[in-house]
Write a protein that holds these residues in place. Structure first.
Motif, PDB file in Angstrom:
ATOM      1  N   ALA A  80       1.147  -1.157   0.013  1.00 47.94           N
ATOM      2  CA  ALA A  80       0.134   0.067  -0.081  1.00 47.94           C
ATOM      3  C   ALA A  80       0.861   1.052   0.178  1.00 47.94           C
ATOM      4  CB  ALA A  80      -0.773  -0.178   0.997  1.00 47.94           C
ATOM      5  N   ALA A 229     -10.802   0.156  -4.041  1.00 46.19           N
ATOM      6  CA  ALA A 229     -11.336  -1.105  -3.177  1.00 46.19           C
ATOM      7  C   ALA A 229     -11.575  -1.014  -3.461  1.00 46.19           C
ATOM      8  CB  ALA A 229     -11.287  -0.119  -1.389  1.00 46.19           C
ATOM      9  N   PRO A 230     -11.860  -2.934  -3.757  1.00 45.13           N
ATOM     10  CA  PRO A 230     -10.787  -3.831  -2.571  1.00 45.13           C
ATOM     11  C   PRO A 230      -9.172  -3.817  -3.115  1.00 45.13           C
ATOM     12  CG  PRO A 230     -12.488  -5.221  -3.346  1.00 45.13           C
ATOM     13  CD  PRO A 230     -12.556  -3.258  -3.628  1.00 45.13           C
ATOM     14  N   ILE A 233      -5.515  -1.118  -2.979  1.00 49.59           N
ATOM     15  CA  ILE A 233      -5.772  -0.291  -1.306  1.00 49.59           C
ATOM     16  C   ILE A 233      -3.778   0.232  -1.303  1.00 49.59           C
ATOM     17  CG2 ILE A 233      -5.197  -1.351   1.363  1.00 49.59           C
ATOM     18  CD1 ILE A 233      -7.730  -1.565  -0.557  1.00 49.59           C
ATOM     19  N   ASN A 241      -8.819   1.087   7.027  1.00 53.16           N
ATOM     20  CA  ASN A 241      -9.680  -0.655   7.395  1.00 53.16           C
ATOM     21  C   ASN A 241      -8.754  -1.133   8.642  1.00 53.16           C
ATOM     22  OD1 ASN A 241     -10.853   0.002   4.976  1.00 53.16           O
ATOM     23  ND2 ASN A 241      -8.843  -1.705   4.148  1.00 53.16           N
TER      24      ASN A 241
END
Length: 284
Positions: A80, A229-230, A233, A241
């Protein structure tokens, strides 16, 4: 004839001596309050990120460690983090490529629709982001861009162009027109003058605009959640989250990692953002 006694002179001298001390004390109190207001809430993030166990009513964690940092760095957070930085870099480059020539045209020419152009770029920030991005998501579903890096890049550009255009217009307006006219009188063309005279002078402002765009893209949440999302990310979505799953330590680690580059870039922004840019901001 009025006479000043020694006692009155002493009182006046004591009062004049106390005034600087009182002012200094007041400044120190204000600085302490400012530091507490700014860094007080942030300090809890650092504490949570190193807390192994922390239960009420204990004022501090009963067990400290680095296990949650290890979990975060070994999990999906690294992916991420890389995605957020990669998209922020792409968005910054695209925003500058699109808005540097446009901002120069707006700043130097009496375009008949210049006010409308600037207002159009301002509209995404003039309304709540959720309905704007929700309507955009409907269009991106039709174009199969939801859940893709391309879709994330486009949704970040919606807000990034606002910061880039308005900042760069003020940057180019702060550059004196006679400098360009002198270049023309010496035989240089418009293209040569733009690349060899205007751009070097505007470079600090362009860097400031790039830092603003990068920070916006790095911290953008609403569009990233709706469009990415999902499947894609970003760091803000990852932190969201984690917090909704009551993983306070993981969320705090993510927030700290997001905050560090933000602080560094804001310090750089302070270096490159000049007062003349701010004085020309919003003036067309």
């Amino acid at each position: 004839m009025n006479t000043i006694t020694s006692k009155e002179r002493y009182t006046e001298k004591t009062t004049l001596t106390k005034l600087p001390i009182m002012r200094m004390t007041g400044k120190i109190i204000l600085y302490v309050l400012a530091i507490f207001i700014i860094f007080g809430p942030l300090s809890s993030l650092f504490i949570w990120s190193f807390a192994e166990e922390w239960f009420y009513p204990n004022p501090f964690p009963t067990d400290w460690g680095l296990s949650y940092w290890k979990r975060a760095l070994e999990g999906n957070m690294v992916q991420a983090f890389g995605l957020s930085f990669g998209i922020a870099i792409i968005v910054t480059i695209l925003a500058l490529v699109l808005t540097v020539p446009l901002a120069y045209l707006i700043a130097r020419n009496r375009l008949p629709l210049k006010y409308i152009i600037l207002i159009i770029f301002l509209l995404p920030q003039a309304f709540p982001q959720l309905p704007v991005f929700t309507n955009t998501m409907r269009l991106m579903y039709q174009w199969d861009l939801v859940g893709t890096i391309s879709g994330l890049t486009l949704i970040h550009l919606v807000g990034a162009l606002v910061f880039s255009v308005w900042t760069l217009v003020s940057v180019f307006q702060s550059i004196a027109i006679p400098l360009e006219e002198a270049s023309y009188m010496l035989g240089a063309g418009k293209v040569y003058t733009f690349f060899h005279i205007v751009l070097p002078m505007a470079l600090p402002g362009i860097i400031a605009a790039a830092l603003l765009v990068f920070l916006y893209s790095l911290d953008e949440f609403t569009g990233s959640l709706l469009i990415g999302a999902p499947f894609q990310i970003t760091m803000p979505v990852f932190m969201y989250n984690a917090s909704t799953g009551y993983e306070m330590q993981i969320a705090s680690v993510t927030a700290v990692l997001l905050m560090i580059p933000g602080i560094i870039l804001l310090l750089l922004l302070q270096k490159f953002m000049k007062s003349e840019y701010l004085s020309a901001f919003g003036r067309v």
